[in-house]
Every structure is written in structure tokens, then in C-alpha cells.
Design a protein around this motif. Structure first.
Motif, PDB file in Angstrom:
ATOM      1  N   LEU A 175       0.824  -1.208   0.000  1.00 54.11           N
ATOM      2  CA  LEU A 175       0.000   0.000   0.000  1.00 54.11           C
ATOM      3  C   LEU A 175       0.858   1.259   0.000  1.00 54.11           C
ATOM      4  CD1 LEU A 175      -2.682  -1.072   2.649  1.00 54.11           C
ATOM      5  CD2 LEU A 175      -3.073  -0.756   0.186  1.00 54.11           C
ATOM      6  N   ASN A 176       2.071   1.152   0.555  1.00 54.08           N
ATOM      7  CA  ASN A 176       2.967   2.302   0.660  1.00 54.08           C
ATOM      8  C   ASN A 176       4.000   2.351  -0.453  1.00 54.08           C
ATOM      9  OD1 ASN A 176       1.717   2.928   3.146  1.00 54.08           O
ATOM     10  ND2 ASN A 176       3.141   1.597   4.245  1.00 54.08           N
ATOM     11  N   VAL A 177       4.295   1.221  -1.049  1.00 64.07           N
ATOM     12  CA  VAL A 177       5.369   1.130  -2.041  1.00 64.07           C
ATOM     13  C   VAL A 177       4.846   0.447  -3.297  1.00 64.07           C
ATOM     14  CG1 VAL A 177       7.653   0.222  -2.562  1.00 64.07           C
ATOM     15  CG2 VAL A 177       7.127   0.988  -0.233  1.00 64.07           C
ATOM     16  N   ASP A 178       4.809   1.184  -4.405  1.00 62.32           N
ATOM     17  CA  ASP A 178       4.502   0.587  -5.701  1.00 62.32           C
ATOM     18  C   ASP A 178       5.824   0.173  -6.332  1.00 62.32           C
ATOM     19  OD1 ASP A 178       3.741  -0.169  -8.192  1.00 62.32           O
ATOM     20  OD2 ASP A 178       2.887   1.756  -8.796  1.00 62.32           O
ATOM     21  N   ILE A 179       6.115  -1.109  -6.285  1.00 61.94           N
ATOM     22  CA  ILE A 179       7.404  -1.612  -6.747  1.00 61.94           C
ATOM     23  C   ILE A 179       7.633  -1.276  -8.218  1.00 61.94           C
ATOM     24  CG2 ILE A 179       8.736  -3.716  -7.167  1.00 61.94           C
ATOM     25  CD1 ILE A 179       7.365  -4.888  -4.665  1.00 61.94           C
ATOM     26  N   SER A 180       6.579  -1.261  -9.020  1.00 64.19           N
ATOM     27  CA  SER A 180       6.704  -1.051 -10.465  1.00 64.19           C
ATOM     28  C   SER A 180       6.398   0.386 -10.883  1.00 64.19           C
ATOM     29  CB  SER A 180       5.766  -2.009 -11.202  1.00 64.19           C
ATOM     30  OG  SER A 180       6.057  -3.348 -10.892  1.00 64.19           O
ATOM     31  N   ARG A 181       6.545   1.325  -9.967  1.00 62.54           N
ATOM     32  CA  ARG A 181       6.115   2.700 -10.237  1.00 62.54           C
ATOM     33  C   ARG A 181       6.879   3.362 -11.382  1.00 62.54           C
ATOM     34  NH1 ARG A 181       9.182   2.188  -5.932  1.00 62.54           N
ATOM     35  NH2 ARG A 181      10.970   3.564  -5.556  1.00 62.54           N
ATOM     36  N   LYS A 182       8.082   2.888 -11.696  1.00 63.96           N
ATOM     37  CA  LYS A 182       8.879   3.512 -12.761  1.00 63.96           C
ATOM     38  C   LYS A 182       8.793   2.761 -14.084  1.00 63.96           C
ATOM     39  CE  LYS A 182      12.151   5.558  -9.513  1.00 63.96           C
ATOM     40  NZ  LYS A 182      13.572   5.730  -9.128  1.00 63.96           N
ATOM     41  N   LEU A 183       7.989   1.711 -14.116  1.00 61.78           N
ATOM     42  CA  LEU A 183       7.840   0.922 -15.334  1.00 61.78           C
ATOM     43  C   LEU A 183       6.577   1.333 -16.076  1.00 61.78           C
ATOM     44  CD1 LEU A 183       8.752  -2.607 -13.919  1.00 61.78           C
ATOM     45  CD2 LEU A 183      10.241  -1.015 -15.152  1.00 61.78           C
ATOM     46  N   PRO A 184       6.509   1.093 -17.388  1.00 59.98           N
ATOM     47  CA  PRO A 184       5.275   1.382 -18.127  1.00 59.98           C
ATOM     48  C   PRO A 184       4.101   0.597 -17.543  1.00 59.98           C
ATOM     49  CG  PRO A 184       7.094   0.894 -19.630  1.00 59.98           C
ATOM     50  CD  PRO A 184       7.577   0.557 -18.246  1.00 59.98           C
ATOM     51  N   PRO A 185       2.900   1.153 -17.580  1.00 56.89           N
ATOM     52  CA  PRO A 185       1.725   0.456 -17.021  1.00 56.89           C
ATOM     53  C   PRO A 185       1.540  -0.919 -17.662  1.00 56.89           C
ATOM     54  CG  PRO A 185       1.189   2.737 -17.549  1.00 56.89           C
ATOM     55  CD  PRO A 185       2.545   2.475 -18.123  1.00 56.89           C
ATOM     56  N   ALA A 186       1.231  -1.894 -16.824  1.00 57.43           N
ATOM     57  CA  ALA A 186       1.023  -3.264 -17.296  1.00 57.43           C
ATOM     58  C   ALA A 186      -0.454  -3.618 -17.181  1.00 57.43           C
ATOM     59  CB  ALA A 186       1.871  -4.230 -16.466  1.00 57.43           C
ATOM     60  N   PRO A 187      -0.906  -4.661 -17.889  1.00 58.02           N
ATOM     61  CA  PRO A 187      -2.322  -5.067 -17.794  1.00 58.02           C
ATOM     62  C   PRO A 187      -2.708  -5.427 -16.367  1.00 58.02           C
ATOM     63  CG  PRO A 187      -1.196  -6.202 -19.603  1.00 58.02           C
ATOM     64  CD  PRO A 187      -0.140  -5.504 -18.815  1.00 58.02           C
ATOM     65  N   GLY A 188      -3.913  -5.054 -15.986  1.00 62.65           N
ATOM     66  CA  GLY A 188      -4.450  -5.482 -14.705  1.00 62.65           C
ATOM     67  C   GLY A 188      -3.906  -4.739 -13.499  1.00 62.65           C
ATOM     68  N   ARG A 189      -3.303  -3.553 -13.699  1.00 64.05           N
ATOM     69  CA  ARG A 189      -2.680  -2.871 -12.575  1.00 64.05           C
ATOM     70  C   ARG A 189      -3.624  -1.878 -11.877  1.00 64.05           C
ATOM     71  NH1 ARG A 189       2.215  -3.812 -11.397  1.00 64.05           N
ATOM     72  NH2 ARG A 189       2.391  -1.897 -10.179  1.00 64.05           N
ATOM     73  N   ALA A 190      -4.770  -1.565 -12.457  1.00 61.66           N
ATOM     74  CA  ALA A 190      -5.734  -0.692 -11.789  1.00 61.66           C
ATOM     75  C   ALA A 190      -6.523  -1.527 -10.779  1.00 61.66           C
ATOM     76  CB  ALA A 190      -6.673  -0.067 -12.819  1.00 61.66           C
ATOM     77  N   VAL A 191      -6.447  -1.135  -9.502  1.00 62.37           N
ATOM     78  CA  VAL A 191      -7.075  -1.946  -8.456  1.00 62.37           C
ATOM     79  C   VAL A 191      -7.925  -1.076  -7.549  1.00 62.37           C
ATOM     80  CG1 VAL A 191      -5.247  -3.678  -8.476  1.00 62.37           C
ATOM     81  CG2 VAL A 191      -5.052  -1.710  -6.966  1.00 62.37           C
ATOM     82  N   PRO A 192      -9.005  -1.630  -7.001  1.00 63.19           N
ATOM     83  CA  PRO A 192      -9.832  -0.878  -6.058  1.00 63.19           C
ATOM     84  C   PRO A 192      -9.183  -0.823  -4.679  1.00 63.19           C
ATOM     85  CG  PRO A 192     -10.711  -3.078  -6.355  1.00 63.19           C
ATOM     86  CD  PRO A 192      -9.565  -2.945  -7.321  1.00 63.19           C
ATOM     87  N   GLU A 193      -9.785  -0.055  -3.793  1.00 63.48           N
ATOM     88  CA  GLU A 193      -9.279   0.068  -2.426  1.00 63.48           C
ATOM     89  C   GLU A 193      -9.295  -1.301  -1.738  1.00 63.48           C
ATOM     90  OE1 GLU A 193     -10.188   2.645   1.664  1.00 63.48           O
ATOM     91  OE2 GLU A 193     -11.306   3.032  -0.190  1.00 63.48           O
ATOM     92  N   GLY A 194      -8.232  -1.556  -0.979  1.00 64.61           N
ATOM     93  CA  GLY A 194      -8.108  -2.834  -0.293  1.00 64.61           C
ATOM     94  C   GLY A 194      -7.354  -3.873  -1.079  1.00 64.61           C
ATOM     95  N   GLN A 195      -6.994  -3.527  -2.323  1.00 66.83           N
ATOM     96  CA  GLN A 195      -6.211  -4.434  -3.144  1.00 66.83           C
ATOM     97  C   GLN A 195      -4.907  -3.762  -3.564  1.00 66.83           C
ATOM     98  OE1 GLN A 195      -8.349  -6.141  -6.469  1.00 66.83           O
ATOM     99  NE2 GLN A 195     -10.210  -6.477  -5.250  1.00 66.83           N
ATOM    100  N   VAL A 196      -3.933  -4.583  -3.882  1.00 63.84           N
ATOM    101  CA  VAL A 196      -2.649  -4.118  -4.391  1.00 63.84           C
ATOM    102  C   VAL A 196      -2.263  -5.022  -5.553  1.00 63.84           C
ATOM    103  CG1 VAL A 196      -1.824  -3.186  -2.183  1.00 63.84           C
ATOM    104  CG2 VAL A 196      -1.367  -5.588  -2.765  1.00 63.84           C
ATOM    105  N   VAL A 197      -1.329  -4.579  -6.361  1.00 61.78           N
ATOM    106  CA  VAL A 197      -0.787  -5.448  -7.403  1.00 61.78           C
ATOM    107  C   VAL A 197       0.399  -6.200  -6.809  1.00 61.78           C
ATOM    108  CG1 VAL A 197       0.333  -5.564  -9.651  1.00 61.78           C
ATOM    109  CG2 VAL A 197      -1.553  -3.972  -9.276  1.00 61.78           C
TER     110      VAL A 197
END
Length: 475
Positions: free
Chosen positions: A234-256
């Protein structure tokens, strides 16, 4: 953009404010001796020796092997030329790193217990000052290599080195409070300098062998605090510097969450907690993940998916392909062996065996499965142990031969040169003081080659001599 350019140059990921040491730890031990009188020099020297090299209650490797724990490994066997050559290389790599600790003075309050990542043959030293090429920080499972090697050899010097690494990587390389709590830091010049904070470093798979051998409750506490490390996503998006990948949009309470470098670390914590306490909520959380990965369209080849933090279940269809060469080399191959021994989840078993069979498969074979040849497949030698696992579980002799081909290569002269390499002494004006070096050694390769060798010997060792004969290998 500038940070990504810097990463290409130094292999270290910099981001302002993320090179933060707040929350790391370091434990020291103090031994008190209650004495009736001032000790003699001999007695005092013996006390000092006991502090430096404490006696350990242990059992022989044969007894550990009979117990059937800690994954796939077998006892050393030098009964044939190819086995003797493989064991010789395994021993050389271990001896080399044990020697390097003293030769390179890998000491210091923050650094003792770690090893370095990449050797610089031009300077005849490790790249201690070059970004992500410096301290190793558990990259590609160095800890597992040392512990598995100890299990099969019983060497006291390996135990001491692995113990120091376990304590270092579990304390200094991991955040115990603050915004990065639960995650560790990727390799760098300083142990906390890289801005890539991930569970692949805080991974309990690297601590649990030591804990179960010693019942060391300090390490027990460090493992238990990682039971909720998945929430750090929730605090760290490991892939934040990579191009968006499929399935990365998530609702509250979920993480990729990736299946290997993230979930693979989480399940190590949950399995260990279930083993220690019998609390089935951790077992159920693992099963939820296994069941939902097995239910995705692309299963393990989806690579990652939205992850529900409340239940531990993956979400979505997983109808995309995302392959990473790192997914299986941070302990998840070893953890899956234990999970599939303990838990009966047929859909997940099929999914993992499929991944093991096809990761190193030919372009034609993997295209037949996925409809494409995915990029990102490398570390063929390391992944040979996945092929070997599928061969063993499915009793597929042809697949076993493919696994050995992936590991041994297709050039007998090149293999002979590798297995016989032992390094040399460098002196004169090339160095400040004479050193023994093996310029072709790198820690990633040493750890993954050794783990693959050990696991392949355990899983498909009965077909090794046939593979060596097919290759035309001679010592």
C-alpha cells in the motif's frame, strides 16, 4: 527519466528521500562470564575463542536429509567423474566466498555478514563503490545457497558465514518500522541506498532454515513481524517507474502483487508461522493464493495480478502474459516444493508444473501454450531446476535430459573449463597486497548455479551420467 538513466549507468535505483536508513536494525551479542577468580591467560584465551566460535548442538547431514525438510537437496556424491566435477565446483565456490570475507575485510558494524555482488577483474577487487554492483543484500538467494550447502555438508565455517548473513540481511537490509516497514532494500553501495524496496529482500525463506536449526528467537521475532508485510504494498509501488502493465488498476483494499518476488516472500512468512503455531489462518491464506493463481487464465505465466489484502486471494482473469526472469529465483522454487508436499491444491500444482515445464521450453512449445513467445525469459541455467522438478514429478525421462542440457550447456569444452576453474594469485604492482582471485565469479551466478546443481542432483541425479555422455563431457 533522469533516475532511469542513472539506473542504466550505475545499476542502482536512486530516488530522492528513499535512501533512508530510518527503521533498519543491528543486533550485537554480549557474553558474560561469572568467574570465581581472575582467569589465567589460557582460560581467558579459551573463553575468547568460545565467544568467537561458539559450540553448536547439531546433527549430521545424513540425519537432516532423512528428515525430508527444506526442499530438494541430497548429500554430496563424487562416485562418477561428472559428479566429482560438479561437487568440486560447488566446493570451490563456497571456499572462495569464505576466503573472501577475510581477504576483502567484509566487516564493519553495518556490513558484517554480507558479501558483494559483482567482481571487477580490471581492478582486482569487488565493485564496492559502483552503485548496485556493491553489497549483495540477498540478491538471487545467496542466503539459501549457503544454508542449503550447510545442510548437505555440515561444514562449521559455512554455518558461521550463513548465520552472520542471516542476521545481517534480516536486520540491516530490512525496515522494521517507518513507511518501508516489512520490505528490504535492493543491492547497493549502502545497504539502504537503493530506492527499490521489496519483499524479495526481507524474504523469510532466507531466515527459516537458521531458525529451525537453532530456535534463535531473535530471528523468530524478525520472521513474525513479516506476517503482514504484504500490506507494505500500500505504501510502495514496486513497479512505479515501469510502463503500465495489464491489470494494474485496483480498487481500495487491493494491491498489485507479483507471484514470485512478492507473494513468494509472503508465503514463506505465512508457512513458517503456520509451522510454528499451528494457526490455520496462515495456512488458509496460502491456500487462497494458490487456488486463485491456479484459476487464472494464464496461471503462473500471468506473472502478477490484483491481490486482496483481506483474504490473500488474487483477483481478475489473469488473461495476459507477463514473464520475468526474476520470478522464480528469490526462493519461490524452494518454497513451492515445501508447499506442494504439505498442501493438496490440484489446480495450483498443475499451474506450477506447467510453469516449470514451459519456462525454458523452445519458442515453438511455449508459443503453442501461450500463443506467443514472451520476452523476459533468461537465466536458463538457474531455471533448469524448474525443468528438473517437472521431470521428477511427472516421471518424464526426456524432460530430465532437457533439464541437464539447460544446466550443462551444449559445449563440453566450455563446461570442462567452468568446472575446473579455480582462480589464481595476483601480486606485484597490480594490487596493494597479494590476493587470490577468481575473476569470473559473480555472486548471482554462484548462488543460482549452485542451487540449480544441488536441486538437479537431488531431483534427476539418476540421469546425470547419461546427460554427460550425450554431451561428450570428459573431465
Amino acid at each position: 527519466a533522469e533516475e532511469l538513466v542513472g539506473l542504466d549507468i550505475t545499476y542502482e535505483d536512486y530516488e530522492a528521500g528513499w535512501d533512508d536508513a530510518h527503521g533498519i536494525a543491528r543486533t550485537s551479542e554480549l557474553t558474560l562470564w561469572a568467574l570465581g577468580a581472575t582467569p589465567s591467560h589460557d582460560v581467558f584465551s579459551a573463553m575468547a575463542q568460545q565467544v568467537a566460535d561458539p559450540a553448536r548442538l547439531t546433527v549430521e547431514p545424513e540425519r537432516l536429509h532423512v528428515a525430508g525438510v527444506f526442499g530438494d537437496w541430497s548429500l554430496p556424491d563424487t562416485s562418477t567423474p561428472i559428479r566429482a566435477a560438479l561437487e568440486g565446483r560447488l566446493t570451490h565456490l563456497l571456499d572462495h566466498y569464505v576466503q573472501e570475507v577475510d581477504q576483502r575485510r567484509w566487516y564493519g558494524f553495518w556490513s558484517y555478514g554480507d558479501v558483494m555482488h559483482t567482481y571487477d577483474p580490471d581492478r582486482h577487487m569487488w565493485r564496492y563503490d559502483v552503485g548496485g554492483y556493491a553489497w549483495d543484500n540477498s540478491e538471487l538467494s545467496t542466503d539459501l545457497w549457503l544454508w542449503t550447502s550447510y545442510l548437505r555438508t555440515g561444514r562449521a565455517d559455512l554455518f558461521k558465514m550463513a548465520e552472520a548473513m542471516t542476521r545481517h540481511t534480516g536486520e540491516v537490509d530490512v525496515y522494521h518500522l517507518g513507511r518501508f516497514k516489512g520490505f528490504g532494500t535492493r543491492h547497493g553501495v549502502q545497504h539502504w541506498s537503493d530506492s527499490s524496496k521489496q519483499p524479495r529482500v526481507s524474504n523469510v525463506a532466507y531466515r527459516r532454515i537458521y531458525y529451525f536449526l537453532t530456535a534463535d528467537e531473535r530471528v523468530g521475532d524478525l520472521m513474525r513481524e513479516l506476517n503482514t508485510s504484504d500490506h507494505a504494498l500500500l505504501n510502495v509501488d514496486i513497479s512505479r517507474k515501469l510502463p503500465p502493465a495489464p491489470g494494474r488498476a485496483v480498487p481500495e483494499g487491493q494491491v498489485v502483487s507479483g507471484f514470485g518476488t512478492s507473494w513468494g516472500a509472503f508465503i514463506a512468512a505465512w508457512l513458517t508461522e503456520w509451522e510454528r503455531t499451528g494457526d490455520r489462518r496462515w495456512r488458509d491464506r496460502i491456500v487462497n493464493g494458490m487456488t486463485t493463481i491456479g484459476g487464472l487464465k494464464r496461471r503462473w505465466f500471468a506473472g502478477e495480478a490484483p491481490f486482496d489484502l483481506a483474504t490473500g486471494r488474487y483477483q481478475g482473469q489473469g488473461d495476459y502474459v507477463a514473464v520475468s526472469h526474476l520470478n522464480a529465483v528469490f526462493g519461490v522454487a524452494e518454497m513451492n516444493t515445501e508447499l506442494l508436499d504439505l498442501l493438496d491444491v490440484p489446480s495450483y500444482r498443475r499451474a506450477w508444473l506447467e510453469y516449470c515445464r514451459y519456462y525454458n521450453a523452445s519458442p515453438q512449445e511455449i508459443s503453442g501454450l501461450l500463443g506467443q513467445v514472451p520476452p523476459g525469459r533468461s537465466l536458463t541455467e538457474a531455471h533448469s531446476r524448474l525443468t528438473a522438478y517437472a521431470a521428477h514429478e511427472e516421471r518424464d525421462a526426456a524432460l530430465a535430459q532437457r533439464a541437464w542440457s539447460e544446466f550443462l550447456g551444449n559445449d563440453p569444452a566450455k563446461l570442462r573449463a567452468l568446472l575446473n576453474a579455480r582462480g589464481d594469485t595476483v601480486g606485484g604492482t597490480e594490487v596493494l597486497r597479494p590476493i587470490h582471485e577468481d575473476p569470473q565469479v559473480s555472486t548471482n551466478d554462484a548462488a543460482q548455479w549452485s542451487l540449480a546443481a544441488i536441486e538437479n542432483l537431488a531431483l534427476i541425479g539418476d540421469s546425470l551420467e547419461e546427460a554427460a555422455a550425450r554431451l561428450g563431457y570428459r573431465p
